[in-house]
Design an enzyme around this catalytic site. Sequence first.
Site, PDB file in Angstrom:
ATOM      1  N   ASP A   7      43.995  36.218  38.084  1.00 49.63           N
ATOM      2  CA  ASP A   7      45.283  37.165  38.183  1.00 49.63           C
ATOM      3  C   ASP A   7      45.813  35.875  37.429  1.00 49.63           C
ATOM      4  O   ASP A   7      46.232  35.290  38.582  1.00 49.63           O
ATOM      5  CB  ASP A   7      45.077  37.751  38.921  1.00 49.63           C
ATOM      6  CG  ASP A   7      46.673  38.400  39.215  1.00 49.63           C
ATOM      7  OD1 ASP A   7      47.141  38.548  37.825  1.00 49.63           O
ATOM      8  OD2 ASP A   7      47.316  38.683  40.431  1.00 49.63           O
ATOM      9  N   GLU A  68      43.593  38.816  34.025  1.00 50.54           N
ATOM     10  CA  GLU A  68      44.461  39.315  32.786  1.00 50.54           C
ATOM     11  C   GLU A  68      45.457  39.360  31.912  1.00 50.54           C
ATOM     12  O   GLU A  68      46.200  38.993  32.536  1.00 50.54           O
ATOM     13  CB  GLU A  68      44.631  40.695  34.523  1.00 50.54           C
ATOM     14  CG  GLU A  68      46.195  41.695  34.313  1.00 50.54           C
ATOM     15  CD  GLU A  68      45.841  42.750  35.993  1.00 50.54           C
ATOM     16  OE1 GLU A  68      44.971  42.705  36.591  1.00 50.54           O
ATOM     17  OE2 GLU A  68      47.549  41.829  36.682  1.00 50.54           O
ATOM     18  N   ASP A 141      47.213  38.873  45.546  1.00 49.82           N
ATOM     19  CA  ASP A 141      46.950  38.181  43.391  1.00 49.82           C
ATOM     20  C   ASP A 141      44.730  37.600  44.020  1.00 49.82           C
ATOM     21  O   ASP A 141      44.501  37.313  42.669  1.00 49.82           O
ATOM     22  CB  ASP A 141      47.526  36.495  43.471  1.00 49.82           C
ATOM     23  CG  ASP A 141      48.857  36.490  43.439  1.00 49.82           C
ATOM     24  OD1 ASP A 141      49.553  36.872  43.123  1.00 49.82           O
ATOM     25  OD2 ASP A 141      48.883  36.838  44.656  1.00 49.82           O
TER      26      ASP A 141
END
Lengths: 173, 173
Positions: A7, A68, A141
């Site tokens: 992420d 992502e 996260d």
Amino acid sequence: MRVIGIDPGLTRCGIGIVEGTVGRPPRLVAVGVVRTTVGDDLASRLLALEAGLTEWFDEYRPEAAGIERVFAQHNLSSVMDTSQASGVAALTAARRGLPVTFHTPSEVKAAVTGSGNADKAQVAAMVVRILKLTAAPKPADAADALAIAVTQVWRGAVTNRYAAAVAAAKGKR
Amino acid sequence: MRVIGIDPGLTRCGIGIVEGTVGRPPRLVAVGVVRTTVGDDLASRLLALEAGLTEWFDEYRPEAAGIERVFAQHNLSSVMDTSQASGVAALTAARRGLPVTFHTPSEVKAAVTGSGNADKAQVAAMVVRILKLTAAPKPADAADALAIAVTQVWRGAVTNRYAAAVAAAKGKR
């Protein structure tokens, strides 16, 4: 197959390492975050991020990476910071010869919860259930990175074939 | 002092190498672009960009790098691609121990033409004049990179001191 879910972020970059194959429950290997110092200049932070990611790659030796895809946010400056972090993450993985797949936030939500509109709490709850954890990893996260890793295990191959087809079509234009 | 100016981009990344000191006319050393293939996947393109930048750094051994700061554009997807390229450029320079300064587009225009609102043609014309060229380098990304390099020579130290002060203030919050 062992995968790393990332992420991307400059202040906190979420990392989730998961092992599994399509159609079977994946297993948690490791989870955490790479942090860089807010007061430092951007280039030093990107360098620190690369060093932190390299430690994770060296220790856990994943075979594929899911990242992502950065999307529109209210704060354009944070989109740019996150994109720069994403570029460094993709580069670090690609340099080791790993296949890299980008997943949109709604693809991750859909893969993990069944709905592309799920909220963060629903995603975290499903990550706990899928990986049989006792509690959601913190910070958020880290939990997000695990959701990305699970998506990579379950959807990586499909997303890659689709991306390859789109890229091939673009190349022909 | 020899500096590299980088106009970050994934399809064409402009590179300008200039030698000079504050208050004296800088001299052109080299100019060009690093290209990556549109049809390839993003991670491969970032890897190709890193390889191309590394060749420029190895051949010309600049002592400092100036990179144009990515700004809001109409196309958000291109902002994100450009930001990822910018992250890779900053990382490549920082890994070699070079000081990296980000310059906004209006800082570059102001440094080269005297006006932060100058258009691309005015910037290119001033680059030709400052570096005593016979014509503007093409493509435009290459000319922009030279403008960034000239800005780095003339303004690098000032911008760095300002950025350090801002970063120090942020770190204290």
